[in-house]
Design a protein around this motif. Structure first.
Motif, PDB file in Angstrom:
ATOM      1  N   LEU A 117       0.879  -1.261   0.113  1.00 30.31           N
ATOM      2  CA  LEU A 117       0.137   0.014   0.162  1.00 30.31           C
ATOM      3  C   LEU A 117       0.770   1.229  -0.025  1.00 30.31           C
ATOM      4  O   LEU A 117       0.468   2.251  -0.693  1.00 30.31           O
ATOM      5  CB  LEU A 117      -0.870  -0.076   1.400  1.00 30.31           C
ATOM      6  N   ILE A 118       1.799   0.988   0.808  1.00 30.04           N
ATOM      7  CA  ILE A 118       2.832   2.326   0.744  1.00 30.04           C
ATOM      8  C   ILE A 118       3.576   2.584  -0.405  1.00 30.04           C
ATOM      9  O   ILE A 118       3.640   3.661  -0.986  1.00 30.04           O
ATOM     10  CB  ILE A 118       3.939   2.269   2.107  1.00 30.04           C
ATOM     11  N   CYS A 119       3.826   1.508  -1.277  1.00 29.99           N
ATOM     12  CA  CYS A 119       4.485   1.919  -2.429  1.00 29.99           C
ATOM     13  C   CYS A 119       3.613   2.389  -3.587  1.00 29.99           C
ATOM     14  O   CYS A 119       3.964   3.210  -4.028  1.00 29.99           O
ATOM     15  CB  CYS A 119       4.920   0.394  -3.127  1.00 29.99           C
ATOM     16  N   MET A 120       2.285   2.030  -3.365  1.00 26.69           N
ATOM     17  CA  MET A 120       1.323   2.492  -4.273  1.00 26.69           C
ATOM     18  C   MET A 120       1.152   3.932  -3.994  1.00 26.69           C
ATOM     19  O   MET A 120       0.946   4.940  -4.871  1.00 26.69           O
ATOM     20  CB  MET A 120       0.031   1.756  -4.014  1.00 26.69           C
ATOM     21  N   ARG A 121       1.127   4.524  -2.599  1.00 25.25           N
ATOM     22  CA  ARG A 121       0.863   5.666  -2.377  1.00 25.25           C
ATOM     23  C   ARG A 121       2.244   6.441  -2.588  1.00 25.25           C
ATOM     24  O   ARG A 121       2.027   7.801  -3.400  1.00 25.25           O
ATOM     25  CB  ARG A 121       0.830   5.774  -0.799  1.00 25.25           C
TER      26      ARG A 121
ATOM     27  N   LEU B 179       3.991   5.829  -5.453  1.00 27.88           N
ATOM     28  CA  LEU B 179       3.792   6.052  -6.889  1.00 27.88           C
ATOM     29  C   LEU B 179       2.843   7.242  -7.096  1.00 27.88           C
ATOM     30  O   LEU B 179       2.781   7.830  -7.999  1.00 27.88           O
ATOM     31  CB  LEU B 179       3.329   4.807  -7.363  1.00 27.88           C
ATOM     32  N   GLU B 180       1.775   7.128  -6.494  1.00 23.74           N
ATOM     33  CA  GLU B 180       0.654   8.244  -6.361  1.00 23.74           C
ATOM     34  C   GLU B 180       1.305   9.403  -6.384  1.00 23.74           C
ATOM     35  O   GLU B 180       1.070  10.553  -7.143  1.00 23.74           O
ATOM     36  CB  GLU B 180      -0.526   8.158  -5.566  1.00 23.74           C
ATOM     37  N   VAL B 181       2.002   9.586  -5.210  1.00 24.69           N
ATOM     38  CA  VAL B 181       2.734  10.977  -4.996  1.00 24.69           C
ATOM     39  C   VAL B 181       3.689  11.479  -6.191  1.00 24.69           C
ATOM     40  O   VAL B 181       3.568  12.522  -6.463  1.00 24.69           O
ATOM     41  CB  VAL B 181       3.486  10.896  -3.618  1.00 24.69           C
ATOM     42  N   LYS B 182       4.431  10.550  -6.768  1.00 20.93           N
ATOM     43  CA  LYS B 182       5.221  10.579  -7.987  1.00 20.93           C
ATOM     44  C   LYS B 182       4.437  11.044  -9.298  1.00 20.93           C
ATOM     45  O   LYS B 182       4.948  11.166 -10.146  1.00 20.93           O
ATOM     46  CB  LYS B 182       6.093   9.450  -8.311  1.00 20.93           C
ATOM     47  N   GLU B 183       3.004  11.090  -8.988  1.00 24.90           N
ATOM     48  CA  GLU B 183       2.150  11.584  -9.942  1.00 24.90           C
ATOM     49  C   GLU B 183       2.034  10.806 -11.350  1.00 24.90           C
ATOM     50  O   GLU B 183       1.916  11.195 -12.517  1.00 24.90           O
ATOM     51  CB  GLU B 183       2.502  12.948 -10.480  1.00 24.90           C
ATOM     52  N   GLN B 184       2.314   9.351 -10.906  1.00 25.35           N
ATOM     53  CA  GLN B 184       2.172   8.479 -11.966  1.00 25.35           C
ATOM     54  C   GLN B 184       0.642   8.202 -12.130  1.00 25.35           C
ATOM     55  O   GLN B 184       0.227   7.845 -11.105  1.00 25.35           O
ATOM     56  CB  GLN B 184       2.818   7.173 -11.666  1.00 25.35           C
TER      57      GLN B 184
END
Lengths: 419, 510
Positions: free
Chosen positions: A317-321, A323-328
């Motif tokens: 879950l944290i990895c996905m977060r 990635l979201e923060v990196k605006e992918q």
């Protein structure tokens, strides 16, 4: 033993009170400028003066509009037993004019012990209603029309409202029309001519202020001294209750409860749950009861789900977060694995699992609905290539990690970075 | 309130009242009057008379029991008083609940006065039109329009009655009258069967031809129609007859254009341009209906009407300034007479509510002092006679209750998180967009929570809060498959929200 019985009796009394709107709103009848008194004044002056009147009760849901109206009507029926009859309509059920008139005719028939025919047409029903109103006017009987969900009646051509309000413009009828609505602009929804015939008495029901809240709490939870319970028990109960109400922590608790929803209904549900948590051994309420009741009212299903996740799933879950923060905009399992690897590389974590294990964890998260696929196309592709998204917000993730039983420090650090 | 004191203080009080326009309550006269002149009198009152409401303020028992004998009903004493000034209506001093009731009844919308004032011109025009039609045995149509509450239906009622009287007097055959309110029709073409019912009451309408065709054939033939009486058709709320193809309305007005038509049609509605918008073809046929506009009442007209209703009563309940305030306000807003009457009644109720608790207080005190018998022998409780007129402050409160929208109060009483949601919506819409999704709103909400260091609630709670706000009419929330995609629009003015929240600490974010 005796104490337990007393406690159980007290519990029954309290629960009865909480489920009885009469009791909850009764203290409002004492103050002269409460909505209860104002409404009572309007209705009783119309009855005694034999004049027509209309009023609108507005306010958010759960603030006691219907409860207060019921109280006032009960009082009217007690005070003037033969001169008041009540017709109740609900906008959700009877918003169609035909349906509404039929219902009015049926209720009038029931009130006056006449036979109601289902075959009566719209015209017949209208004529019946108008002549009944005339008859009631001659007999000095007032008809009170209660229109619940008033804004639903204001849709369409508003024929029913027009005919009701128009009938009230003549001397021959004696009627009071009371509309109840949760829309603040309910009277703006009326057509010009209907609005002109409506007397603009609006009573605003608001959720109780902080002082009123404490007063209501005291009123509901204090055991009466003249009940069948022994005096010393009642005194002990009441004094411990007063202590709780004065406690700072209790005030904070109530603040948390009312921050998102401060209506009476919500408060009553909370109190019911708290009262049920009362310890029958001691027979007294304590602040822990209230604390225990709060999560059952303010549920966080995603946090509960998160409690059951494994550490690997938290990593994902944290990895996905991140990635979201990196605006992918879109990422799939493969990109999540890449991110996982990079975390492992930069932080030298000890939890590094193989791809298969991670895939299992991923599928579990999908089943829990903490993550989901972006769209439902691509059934042919395997899970690893389909784009996914998070269904849990950053704040919930953060809170969940804080509450997690043995969260590794690295995860806390990672999630803190996002902040 | 001792009568002597009343006599003494009255001229002064009256003068003062005229100066400043506030009602003087003899019960508390000394206190509310201008202290300069009143205080010497006040002392005189105290020493002379038995207590009145000086007893209310002080607890000294009244000196002598002789004064009760000087008590008379204030009304009577007023007439007896040699110094009663002519300009001050002393009869208005003592009002009780019966009188207030009578006034309220006089001001009720359903109590119709025998003469309709301020609409004489319009009534004359309609009457002339109808007379002309009857004399010449021609058909004609008239369209009456105007805002709600301007006396249209009322005036036409009067005209109808005067027309029937006139026809009897002059010897013409009085016309049949059909008064139909178009909201009571199930469907628009029913009006034709109603007209037919009136025309030929014996004939059954079960024939193959529709009522409209029947009427049309009736009016195109010569023999049958000359023996028929004229029909006066008054169609109230004419716009309920507007259908998609506007056929019904058109046909109705066309009935008057037939060569042997016998109907006089008067249509009443709110829209000024109904005739132009919905009956364009009539213009080409040169038979447009005569249009009569009932203008909204002006302040003076409202005052005249109110006075007409109130002069029937022998006493004054309203201060003239209060009536004027009401008339001015309503004339500026809509000119709707019903609203004026409603506001006046509401003001009387406020007066009643004010009097009721004081009545309890004073009754209690009078019995306590043991003067019950003597003091209350006049039918009206003498202590209670403050000058009970409806003052400007009563009227102002009644006006504000009617015209105020509950939005600001409701926003102020919303729980904290719902207020934050409103602020976040305002912030989003500042940038020019006018609607957004719940997802966007939640992002803005989280930003504001971060700024104010308030822990935010989860997305489920947020979306239920949006729904609650939508229920109340502050938001408009659309439907969508997913919760996050529902569109949200603000329905309240931004400035209202800013005004309501200005003291709440969230203001600084705006």
């Amino acid at each position: 033993m005796g104490r337990q019985n007393q406690a159980k009796e007290a519990l029954i009394l309290l629960r009865n009170r909480l489920c009885n709107p009469r009791f909850v709103f009764a203290p409002f009848s004492l103050s002269p400028d409460s909505n209860y008194s104002k409404l009572k004044f309007i209705v009783s002056s119309s009855v005694t003066e034999a004049s027509n009147n209309s009023a609108l009760l507005l306010g958010p849901r759960g603030c006691g509009k219907n409860a207060v109206l019921e109280l006032v009507i009960e009082d009217m029926l007690k005070e003037y037993p033969d001169t008041v009859s009540v017709i109740k309509l609900n906008g959700l059920l009877h918003s169609d004019d035909n349906c509404a008139l039929k219902e009015i005719a049926r209720q009038l028939c029931m009130e006056h012990q006449l036979l109601f025919s289902k075959m009566a047409s719209f015209d017949d029903n209208t004529q019946f209603m108008i002549s009944m109103l005339k008859e009631c006017g001659l007999a000095h009987k007032t008809v009170i029309f209660v229109l619940d969900e008033f804004d639903s009646f204001a849709q369409g051509k508003q024929r029913l409202l027009y005919s009701l309000l128009d009938a009230m413009q003549s001397l021959t009828s004696q009627a009071v029309v009371i509309g109840v609505s949760c829309r603040l602009d309910a009277d703006q929804l009326l057509e010009k001519r209907v609005r002109s015939r409506f007397s603009h008495r609006k009573l605003l029901f608001l959720p109780p202020s902080k002082e009123d809240l404490l007063r209501i709490l005291k009123h509901i939870l204090e055991l009466p001294t003249d009940s069948s319970l022994p005096h010393d028990y009642v005194a002990e109960f009441n004094s411990s209750l007063l202590n709780i109400l004065a406690d700072e922590r209790f005030k904070q608790l109530i603040d948390t409860l009312t921050n998102s929803d401060s209506t009476c209904n919500h408060l009553l549900k909370f109190l019911f749950s708290a009262v049920c948590h009362m310890n029958v051994e001691t027979g007294l309420l304590s602040i822990d009861n209230f604390k225990a009741a709060l999560p059952s009212i303010q549920r966080q299903p995603k946090l509960e789900c998160l409690k059951d996740c494994s550490i690997l799933e938290l990593y994902i879950l944290i990895c996905m977060r991140r990635l979201e923060v990196k605006e992918q905009e879109s990422y799939n399992f493969n990109s999540v694995m890449k991110e996982y690897k990079s975390i492992h590389n930069s932080f030298q974590t000890s939890d590094y699992y193989s791809r298969n294990v991670c895939l299992r964890a991923f599928e579990h998260l999908l089943a829990c609905e903490l993550i989901s696929f972006m769209d439902h196309r691509g059934h042919n592709q395997s899970i690893e290539f389909r784009p996914v998204k998070l269904l849990i917000s950053y704040h919930e993730l953060y809170q969940g990690l804080k509450l997690y039983r043995s969260c590794p420090a690295i995860l806390q650090k990672l999630i803190d970075r996002e902040g | 309130m001792p009568t002597i004191a009343l006599n003494d203080s009255l001229p002064l009080a009256a003068g003062d009242e005229l100066k400043c326009g506030t009602a003087v309550k003899p019960g508390r006269s000394a206190e509310t009057c201008f202290t300069g002149d009143a205080t010497p009198r006040k002392r005189k009152m105290r020493s002379d008379s038995a207590a009145e409401d000086n007893q209310i303020t002080t607890t000294t028992p009244p000196p002598k029991p002789c004064t009760p004998t000087k008590w008379k009903s204030p009304r009577r004493c007023v007439d007896d008083s040699p110094i009663s000034p002519p300009f001050f209506e002393l009869s208005e001093i003592c009002i009780d609940t019966e009188q207030l009731r009578a006034v309220k009844e006089a001001l009720h919308v359903s109590s119709v006065p025998s003469m309709v004032v301020c609409r004489e011109d319009e009534q004359k025009r309609v009457l002339e039109f109808c007379k002309q039609c009857i004399e010449q045995e021609k058909a004609g149509s008239l369209y009456v329009c105007g805002c709600p509450g301007t006396g249209k239906s009322l005036s036409i009622e009067r005209v109808k009655e005067s027309l029937l009287d006139w026809a009897k007097e002059v010897g013409y055959q009085p016309p049949d009258v059909l008064d139909v309110n178009c909201t009571s029709l199930t469907n628009a073409p029913e009006i034709f069967s109603k007209i037919l019912g009136k025309n030929l009451p014996q004939k059954k309408t079960k024939s193959a031809t529709s009522p409209l065709q029947h009427l049309q054939s009736l009016y195109s033939q010569n023999q049958q129609s000359t023996s028929m009486k004229m029909t006066l058709i008054i169609a109230d709320e004419l716009d309920y007859l507007i259908t998609k193809d506007q056929a019904v309305l058109h046909d109705l007005f066309m009935l008057t254009t037939f060569p042997f038509s016998r109907c006089i049609l008067i249509g009443i509605a709110n829209a000024i341009d109904l005739a132009d918008r919905f009956l364009p073809r009539l213009l080409s046929l040169n038979c447009k209906p005569v249009v009569l506009t009932f203008r909204a009442y002006t302040k003076d007209q409202i005052m005249v009407i109110l006075r007409q209703r109130l002069t029937a009563l022998p006493y004054n309940v309203f201060q003239p300034q209060a009536l004027e305030l009401c008339a001015r306000k309503v004339a500026a807003a809509s000119g709707d007479m019903r609203k004026v009457l409603c506001i006046c009644r509401s003001a009387i109720e406020m007066l009643e509510a004010e009097l009721m608790p004081s009545k309890y207080n004073l009754d209690l005190l009078s019995t306590d002092n043991g003067y019950s018998d003597d003091w209350t022998t006049p039918a009206i409780d003498p202590i209670k006679q403050e000058i009970d007129v409806v003052r400007i402050d009563h009227m102002a409160v009644a006006l504000s209750k009617t015209y105020r929208s509950p939005i600001v109060e409701t926003i102020q009483s919303l729980p904290q998180h719902q207020q934050i949601v409103l602020c976040s919506a305002v912030k989003l819409f500042r940038r020019g967009k006018k609607d957004t999704t719940v997802g966007e709103l939640s992002k803005s909400y989280l930003d504001i929570c971060k700024l104010t260091v308030i822990p935010p609630v989860g997305i489920m709670d947020l979306s239920s809060m949006c729904r609650v706000l939508g229920d109340q009419g502050l938001f408009k929330v659309g439907q969508a498959r997913e919760d996050k995609l529902r569109r949200v629009t603000l329905k309240v003015d931004e400035s209202d929200i800013a005004f309501a929240l200005q003291n709440s600490g969230l203001r600084e974010l705006e």
